[in-house]
Write a protein that holds these residues in place. Structure first.
Motif, PDB file in Angstrom:
ATOM      1  N   THR A   1      72.945  61.292  18.790  1.00  0.00           N
ATOM      2  CA  THR A   1      74.219  61.965  18.562  1.00  0.00           C
ATOM      3  C   THR A   1      75.215  61.693  19.671  1.00  0.00           C
ATOM      4  O   THR A   1      74.852  61.321  20.781  1.00  0.00           O
ATOM      5  CB  THR A   1      74.024  63.487  18.460  1.00  0.00           C
ATOM      6  OG1 THR A   1      73.138  63.893  19.497  1.00  0.00           O
ATOM      7  CG2 THR A   1      73.443  63.861  17.129  1.00  0.00           C
TER       8      THR A   1
ATOM      9  N   GLN B   1      72.185  68.267  24.563  1.00  0.00           N
ATOM     10  CA  GLN B   1      72.065  68.367  23.110  1.00  0.00           C
ATOM     11  C   GLN B   1      70.711  68.946  22.724  1.00  0.00           C
ATOM     12  O   GLN B   1      70.441  69.182  21.560  1.00  0.00           O
ATOM     13  CB  GLN B   1      72.233  66.990  22.469  1.00  0.00           C
ATOM     14  CG  GLN B   1      71.163  66.007  22.896  1.00  0.00           C
ATOM     15  CD  GLN B   1      70.879  64.960  21.844  1.00  0.00           C
ATOM     16  OE1 GLN B   1      71.221  65.129  20.691  1.00  0.00           O
ATOM     17  NE2 GLN B   1      70.263  63.878  22.249  1.00  0.00           N
TER      18      GLN B   1
ATOM     19  N   ARG C   1      77.088  69.314  20.644  1.00  0.00           N
ATOM     20  CA  ARG C   1      77.108  68.039  19.920  1.00  0.00           C
ATOM     21  C   ARG C   1      78.561  67.693  19.641  1.00  0.00           C
ATOM     22  O   ARG C   1      79.304  68.511  19.111  1.00  0.00           O
ATOM     23  CB  ARG C   1      76.349  68.152  18.599  1.00  0.00           C
ATOM     24  CG  ARG C   1      74.928  68.717  18.727  1.00  0.00           C
ATOM     25  CD  ARG C   1      73.853  67.653  18.729  1.00  0.00           C
ATOM     26  NE  ARG C   1      72.575  68.204  19.161  1.00  0.00           N
ATOM     27  CZ  ARG C   1      71.536  68.428  18.352  1.00  0.00           C
ATOM     28  NH1 ARG C   1      71.622  68.144  17.072  1.00  0.00           N
ATOM     29  NH2 ARG C   1      70.418  68.925  18.828  1.00  0.00           N
TER      30      ARG C   1
ATOM     31  N   GLU D   1      79.764  65.526  17.547  1.00  0.00           N
ATOM     32  CA  GLU D   1      80.012  64.903  16.246  1.00  0.00           C
ATOM     33  C   GLU D   1      81.259  65.500  15.615  1.00  0.00           C
ATOM     34  O   GLU D   1      81.435  66.709  15.629  1.00  0.00           O
ATOM     35  CB  GLU D   1      78.816  65.148  15.315  1.00  0.00           C
ATOM     36  CG  GLU D   1      77.535  64.480  15.751  1.00  0.00           C
ATOM     37  CD  GLU D   1      77.576  62.972  15.600  1.00  0.00           C
ATOM     38  OE1 GLU D   1      78.463  62.476  14.891  1.00  0.00           O
ATOM     39  OE2 GLU D   1      76.726  62.299  16.200  1.00  0.00           O
TER      40      GLU D   1
ATOM     41  N   HIS E   1      77.921  72.897  10.514  1.00  0.00           N
ATOM     42  CA  HIS E   1      78.011  72.277  11.836  1.00  0.00           C
ATOM     43  C   HIS E   1      78.913  73.030  12.803  1.00  0.00           C
ATOM     44  O   HIS E   1      79.992  73.472  12.454  1.00  0.00           O
ATOM     45  CB  HIS E   1      78.545  70.847  11.706  1.00  0.00           C
ATOM     46  CG  HIS E   1      77.529  69.896  11.189  1.00  0.00           C
ATOM     47  ND1 HIS E   1      77.378  69.652   9.863  1.00  0.00           N
ATOM     48  CD2 HIS E   1      76.591  69.151  11.826  1.00  0.00           C
ATOM     49  CE1 HIS E   1      76.398  68.780   9.692  1.00  0.00           C
ATOM     50  NE2 HIS E   1      75.898  68.460  10.871  1.00  0.00           N
TER      51      HIS E   1
END
Length: 506
Positions: free
Chosen positions: A165, A181, A205, A207, A214
């Motif tokens: 990630t 993470q 994270r 992302e 998320h």
RNA sequence: UCUCCCUUAGCUCAGUCGGUUAGAGCACCUGACUGUUAAUCAGGGUGUCCUUAGUUCAAGUCUAAGAGGGAGAGCCA
């Protein structure tokens, strides 16, 4: 000062309490105040004749979220939330509140997120935060009673631990550093010192994921146990999840009522074994090649789809009937407003249903086209868990889709001893874990394969050189657990101040 | 990063084929009603129609780009 939750012990008695006014209704000579104090909710009444002019006038000055100190009598009233009502005799305003932004009507998600600091005062958010608290408490209770030692893993790390990630980078005295993470590798080291440990800390994270499951910053629980193989690990996960849900079930009845959460799933779970599927079997079920209780995924989802379509049809009819009713001249203004509100609500549910109707065929197609050897996508998890009403554990994964530290299966060289736990009701992966690789050469091979810098893993490899033992662990995403337990549509309501792509304030 | 959708009053939204003064509900204020449960009833006013550029006699409405948001994909707990 008596808290609202304790009113049951003061029936018929004069008490003093303090809180905030959530809502106010009035009629001639009588004011109805809905109070909250963090411990609960209660309706309080002030009548001009009984309470006297001071209290009545003060009550009239209260707006939404005015803070007050009150003297009054607790009266039993079955009609009320909590079963009691407060008859006020004295009322003092502590802090005024003008133009509180969040009204009792519908709001959009962006507006509520911008006002998160105030949104937390709402009933629904109160219930979610109380359940979150109970889940955290139960997690600690479980591991402590099982003899685990809680440890804190570092948040600054010098490397991108698993290389998969994107991480947040920061500056650590002119050296690049990343926000952690996962605390797992450190957990493994600690397990070799303490036997059984668990971490409970924040995880980051980077992302750019904008989905309902998320967050950029979330809380993860990562136990790690020496002398544990995959099966012991799965047994522990099952006992752990049963303990936590039972604890919430027992202690959060009012909260579940506020959320209108049907809890029979947790009641059933207590006496039912979780479904355990090998990856191979899970793929077969997903692709509709294998039946579950005599049914294929294709059949079940087709039926879901036709139910959704019927529901859409029904709501469309209801809307047109209501619109017709409004257009008739005999209807009063109040009635037509009421119907208009209803129509707005119906249109919103209609939108959700239409999205669902659009999604189901896409999910089915993606499931049918699934290629053996890949990881499951979000929709695949939904399709698979739809077939069961307990959590599903999928184990023995193709090693290529799993992290470098996952133990390879000696009997089936293509497989690794990982396990994912998928929550029912469409919530998907809440736990990821497995047995860890102990073979030094296989680990080195894997680190090279993933193109990870060997130098930063030297301490980790030491764990295999000095008295290596079979060991296992897993990670639970706290917010995903809360979302499932509360049956929330989005993870952003599960944490007081969510940090996600596009959201850093408040 | 990709696909689709949205952005109009403090909030939630409607706005038809591009047409003259921009529409509702809620919130708020005033009044009515002594038991309301998002109380109800009557009255009261509020706009950078996300931004920029374009098409047009005329743009909230059409086109393009940008910004913000939502849903999904990828990635993951």
């Amino acid at each position: 000062m008596i808290q609202i939750k304790d009113f049951k012990d003061y029936e018929g008695k004069q008490i003093e309490t303090q809180g905030w006014v959530m809502n106010k209704r009035s009629s001639k000579g009588i004011e109805f105040l809905i109070l909250r104090d963090g411990s609960g909710f209660v309706q309080a009444i002030v009548t001009e004749t009984e309470a006297g002019e001071q209290a009545y006038t003060a009550a009239k000055q209260c707006n939404q979220e005015t803070s007050v100190r009150i003297k009054g009598t607790v009266v039993k009233d079955e009609k009320q939330i909590g079963g009691y009502e407060l008859h006020i005799s004295q009322l003092e305003i502590i802090g005024h509140s003008e133009d509180y932004p969040i009204s009792n009507k519908a709001h959009g998600i962006e507006f509520l997120a911008d006002n998160r600091h105030l949104w937390l005062r709402s009933k629904r958010q109160w219930a979610i935060m109380k359940i979150r608290n109970q889940i955290i408490f139960a997690i600690h209770n479980f591991f402590q009673k099982e003899g685990f030692v809680q440890m804190d893993a570092p948040i600054f790390t010098g490397n991108a631990a698993e290389g998969t990630t994107t991480l947040f980078s920061t500056d650590f005295y002119e050296q690049p550093a990343y926000l952690s993470q996962s605390g797992q590798l450190y957990g493994e080291a600690m397990a070799m010192a303490m036997g059984k440990i668990y971490t409970f800390g924040p995880t980051f994270r980077a992302e750019k994921s904008k989905t309902r499951r998320h967050l950029s910053e979330f809380w993860m629980i990562e136990p790690e146990m020496a002398f544990f193989d995959l099966e012991m690990n799965m047994n522990l996960i099952e006992a752990f999840l049963k303990f936590v849900t039972a604890s919430v079930l027992e202690n959060c009845k009012p909260e579940f009522e506020i959320l209108e959460r049907d809890t029979t799933i947790f009641e059933n779970m207590a006496n039912t074994n979780f479904t355990r599927l090998t990856y191979d079997d899970a793929v077969k079920i997903l692709k509709g090649e294998k039946e579950v209780n005599g049914r294929k995924t294709t059949e079940t989802l087709q039926q879901d789809l036709s139910e959704v379509l019927q529901e859409i049809e029904k709501i469309n009819q209801e809307i047109s009937e209501k619109e017709k009713a409004i257009s008739e001249s005999t209807i009063s203004k109040g009635q037509s407003n009421f119907i208009r509100n209803k129509i707005d609500q119906l249109k919103n549910t209609l939108k959700d249903l239409e999205v669902k109707a659009k999604n189901i065929p896409e999910w089915l197609k993606s499931a049918a086209d699934f290629t053996y050897g890949e990881d499951f996508g979000g929709s695949d998890e939904t399709v698979l868990t739809r077939m069961f009403d307990v959590p599903v554990m999928v184990y023995n994964w193709p090693h290529e889709v799993k992290a470098f530290y996952m133990k390879r299966d000696k009997n089936s060289p293509l497989l690794a001893k990982g396990v994912d736990v998928l929550a029912p009701e469409g919530y998907g992966e809440i736990v990821g874990g497995g047995e860890r690789e102990t073979d030094l050469n296989l680990l080195i091979e894997k680190i090279n394969e993933h193109k990870l810098p060997m130098s930063v893993f030297e301490w980790y490899l030491d764990l295999r050189k000095y008295g290596s033992v079979p060991h296992s662990g897993f990670g639970l995403g706290l917010e995903r657990m809360v979302a499932w337990v509360c049956k929330l549509p989005h993870i952003r309501e599960t944490i007081p101040f969510p940090r996600m792509y596009g959201r850093l304030m408040p």
